[in-house]
Design a protein around this motif. Structure first.
Motif, short mmCIF file in Angstrom:
data_model
loop_
_atom_site.label_atom_id
_atom_site.label_comp_id
_atom_site.label_asym_id
_atom_site.label_seq_id
_atom_site.Cartn_x
_atom_site.Cartn_y
_atom_site.Cartn_z
N ASN A 28 0.85 -1.19 0.00
CA ASN A 28 0.00 0.00 0.00
C ASN A 28 0.89 1.25 0.00
O ASN A 28 1.54 1.54 1.00
CB ASN A 28 -0.89 -0.02 1.25
N PRO A 29 0.92 2.02 -1.10
CA PRO A 29 1.85 3.16 -1.16
C PRO A 29 1.41 4.34 -0.28
O PRO A 29 2.18 5.28 -0.10
CB PRO A 29 1.81 3.56 -2.63
N PHE A 30 0.18 4.27 0.26
CA PHE A 30 -0.32 5.41 1.05
C PHE A 30 -0.26 5.15 2.55
O PHE A 30 -0.61 6.01 3.36
CB PHE A 30 -1.77 5.73 0.65
N LEU A 75 1.45 14.14 -2.98
CA LEU A 75 1.72 14.29 -4.41
C LEU A 75 1.59 12.93 -5.07
O LEU A 75 1.95 11.90 -4.48
CB LEU A 75 3.15 14.79 -4.61
N ASN A 76 1.08 12.94 -6.30
CA ASN A 76 1.06 11.71 -7.08
C ASN A 76 2.50 11.41 -7.51
O ASN A 76 3.16 12.25 -8.12
CB ASN A 76 0.16 11.92 -8.31
N LYS A 77 2.97 10.23 -7.15
CA LYS A 77 4.37 9.88 -7.46
C LYS A 77 4.62 9.78 -8.97
O LYS A 77 5.66 10.21 -9.46
CB LYS A 77 4.72 8.54 -6.80
N PHE A 78 3.64 9.21 -9.68
CA PHE A 78 3.82 9.00 -11.13
C PHE A 78 2.88 9.96 -11.85
O PHE A 78 1.84 9.56 -12.40
CB PHE A 78 3.49 7.55 -11.51
N TYR A 113 -13.06 10.79 -8.27
CA TYR A 113 -12.99 9.55 -7.51
C TYR A 113 -13.24 8.40 -8.47
O TYR A 113 -14.28 8.34 -9.15
CB TYR A 113 -14.07 9.55 -6.41
N ASN A 114 -12.27 7.49 -8.56
CA ASN A 114 -12.42 6.28 -9.37
C ASN A 114 -12.83 5.17 -8.39
O ASN A 114 -11.99 4.66 -7.66
CB ASN A 114 -11.09 5.91 -10.03
N ALA A 115 -14.10 4.85 -8.35
CA ALA A 115 -14.59 3.89 -7.35
C ALA A 115 -14.30 2.46 -7.81
O ALA A 115 -15.10 1.83 -8.51
CB ALA A 115 -16.07 4.10 -7.10
N GLY A 161 -11.14 2.20 -13.05
CA GLY A 161 -9.79 2.66 -13.41
C GLY A 161 -8.85 2.89 -12.25
O GLY A 161 -7.72 3.36 -12.46
N ALA A 162 -9.28 2.59 -11.00
CA ALA A 162 -8.38 2.80 -9.86
C ALA A 162 -7.27 1.76 -9.86
O ALA A 162 -7.52 0.58 -10.13
CB ALA A 162 -9.16 2.72 -8.54
N SER A 163 -6.05 2.19 -9.55
CA SER A 163 -4.94 1.24 -9.49
C SER A 163 -4.55 0.91 -8.06
O SER A 163 -3.79 -0.02 -7.82
CB SER A 163 -3.72 1.80 -10.25
N GLN A 164 -5.04 1.70 -7.08
CA GLN A 164 -4.69 1.47 -5.68
C GLN A 164 -5.94 1.16 -4.88
O GLN A 164 -6.99 1.75 -5.10
CB GLN A 164 -3.99 2.71 -5.10
N ARG A 165 -5.82 0.27 -3.88
CA ARG A 165 -6.98 -0.20 -3.10
C ARG A 165 -7.31 0.72 -1.93
O ARG A 165 -8.38 0.64 -1.36
CB ARG A 165 -6.72 -1.62 -2.59
N LYS A 179 -8.34 4.04 -0.10
CA LYS A 179 -9.23 5.11 -0.59
C LYS A 179 -8.49 6.44 -0.83
O LYS A 179 -7.83 6.97 0.06
CB LYS A 179 -10.37 5.34 0.38
N HIS A 180 -8.65 6.94 -2.05
CA HIS A 180 -8.04 8.22 -2.42
C HIS A 180 -8.92 8.95 -3.42
O HIS A 180 -9.39 8.37 -4.39
CB HIS A 180 -6.64 8.02 -3.02
N LEU A 181 -9.18 10.21 -3.13
CA LEU A 181 -9.76 11.09 -4.14
C LEU A 181 -8.58 11.80 -4.81
O LEU A 181 -7.45 11.67 -4.32
CB LEU A 181 -10.69 12.10 -3.48
N GLN A 182 -8.82 12.52 -5.87
CA GLN A 182 -7.71 13.17 -6.56
C GLN A 182 -8.15 14.58 -6.98
O GLN A 182 -9.35 14.84 -7.14
CB GLN A 182 -7.32 12.36 -7.81
N LEU A 183 -7.16 15.44 -7.15
CA LEU A 183 -7.45 16.82 -7.55
C LEU A 183 -6.36 17.31 -8.48
O LEU A 183 -5.17 17.24 -8.13
CB LEU A 183 -7.53 17.71 -6.30
P1 AMP Z 1 -5.58 5.57 -9.34
O1 AMP Z 1 -4.70 4.91 -10.37
O2 AMP Z 1 -6.73 6.32 -9.91
O3 AMP Z 1 -6.00 4.57 -8.29
O4 AMP Z 1 -4.71 6.67 -8.60
C1 AMP Z 1 -3.65 6.31 -7.79
C2 AMP Z 1 -2.47 7.15 -8.13
O5 AMP Z 1 -1.47 6.88 -7.16
C3 AMP Z 1 -1.87 6.85 -9.48
O6 AMP Z 1 -2.05 7.97 -10.32
C4 AMP Z 1 -0.39 6.58 -9.20
O7 AMP Z 1 0.43 7.33 -10.06
C5 AMP Z 1 -0.22 7.06 -7.78
N1 AMP Z 1 0.79 6.33 -7.01
C6 AMP Z 1 1.22 5.06 -7.15
N2 AMP Z 1 2.17 4.75 -6.23
C7 AMP Z 1 2.33 5.87 -5.48
C8 AMP Z 1 3.17 6.24 -4.36
N3 AMP Z 1 4.06 5.38 -3.86
N4 AMP Z 1 3.04 7.47 -3.82
C9 AMP Z 1 2.17 8.35 -4.35
N5 AMP Z 1 1.39 8.10 -5.41
C10 AMP Z 1 1.45 6.89 -5.96
#
Ligand code: AMP
Length: 288
Positions: A69-71, A91-94, A136-138, A143-147, A149-153
């Protein structure tokens, strides 16, 4: 009661974001994904398509496939601010666009869970500090890549001429009661106006936004997977049937009119079939 030590001081998020972005770049904590921009027009919308430059595809794939879990814990070099007692801004890392913020719950909650009042409060803090697109990608299908919970801006400056491309169509929205639809969108969706007073962060603003979100969800039959987009002017919720169109992963930004492709072959597919067709493919057909 909210812990005051975790409350953001008004007017500080944008300058802090700039300062923390510079810090993260200096410490190589951010691995920006370089892209080439293209535009494809369909149904009067100038879709912004970014093509990832070849070398960056691998680091993006690694981030999506990582098991940890990166968060939790997050990388301190990516920390931007405490938004509230329940949420931090990272910050979004990528990042593909500059100053892409993640609004993350301090404790683990699943990404496909319903948004809460605390999520809405954190979203409103972000949006009142930065004029942009919150989303929010539910869940994975959305399309969410992380499990976690994160909103984005992302700030409006991430879009051409600082305009969200899909707004071209949203102008013709038909509202009947609190929720409406947009005639030009060929898939199930629900649209609402944003109430500008919610941005003043009065005590009931988060509850009001939460209630509008519930109305949007109800209007489209409480789907398990959906994208929610929120700006200072409007909200759009789109139920999802699948993540991919011809190998192209689509998240909330797709419904803003911004798509990301891995190579020129995918760009050509989008050109040939049309971005709106791609969006229709990953959603539900409109009710007849
Ligand atoms: P999503 O893909 O919509 O779930 O958004 C998750 C975001 O987290 C993606 O845009 C990734 O670039 C970003 N991400 C992945 N790993 C990390 C990390 N270690 N720290 C911060 N952001 C990350």
């Amino acid at each position: 009661m909210t812990d005051p030590t975790h409350r953001l001081k008004a007017g500080t998020l944008w300058p802090t974001l700039l300062e923390r972005s510079a810090h993260a770049c200096e410490h190589q904590a951010i691995l920006s994904i370089p892209t080439e921009p293209e535009v494809i027009e369909q149904n009067g919308v100038l879709f912004q398509v970014r093509i990832i430059k070849a070398l960056a595809v691998k680091s993006l794939a690694n981030s999506a496939n990582s098991k940890h879990n990166p968060f939790l814990p997050y990388d301190p070099d990516l920390f931007v601010a405490d938004l509230s007692s329940t949420h931090v801004a990272l910050l979004n890392k990528f990042n593909v666009v500059d100053h892409h913020l993640l609004i993350v719950t301090r404790s683990f909650e699943p990404q496909d869970a319903l948004l809460t009042r605390d999520d809405c409060a954190a979203l409103l803090i972000g949006l009142s500090e930065i004029d942009g697109l919150a989303f929010y990608n539910a869940g994975r299908t959305a399309g969410a890549s992380q499990r976690h919970k994160h909103l984005q801006l992302i700030p409006l400056s991430a879009f051409p001429d600082s305009h969200v491309p899909i707004e071209q169509l949203l102008r013709s929205a038909r509202i009947n009661g609190p929720v409406g639809t947009v005639p030009g969108l060929p898939f199930v969706h629900a649209y609402a106006h944003m109430d500008p007073t919610w941005l003043d962060q009065s005590s009931n603003a988060a509850a009001s936004l939460l209630s509008r979100y519930h109305q949007l969800l109800q209007a489209v039959g409480l789907p398990p997977s959906y994208n929610l987009l929120v700006t200072r002017q409007w909200l759009l919720l789109v139920p999802r049937s699948q993540e991919f169109f011809e190998g192209i992963s689509i998240n909330a930004l797709g419904f803003a009119g911004a798509l990301l492709v891995k190579d020129h072959a995918q760009l050509e597919t989008l050109r040939k079939k049309g971005p709106m067709v791609a969006l229709r493919h990953v959603t539900l057909p409109p009710y007849s």
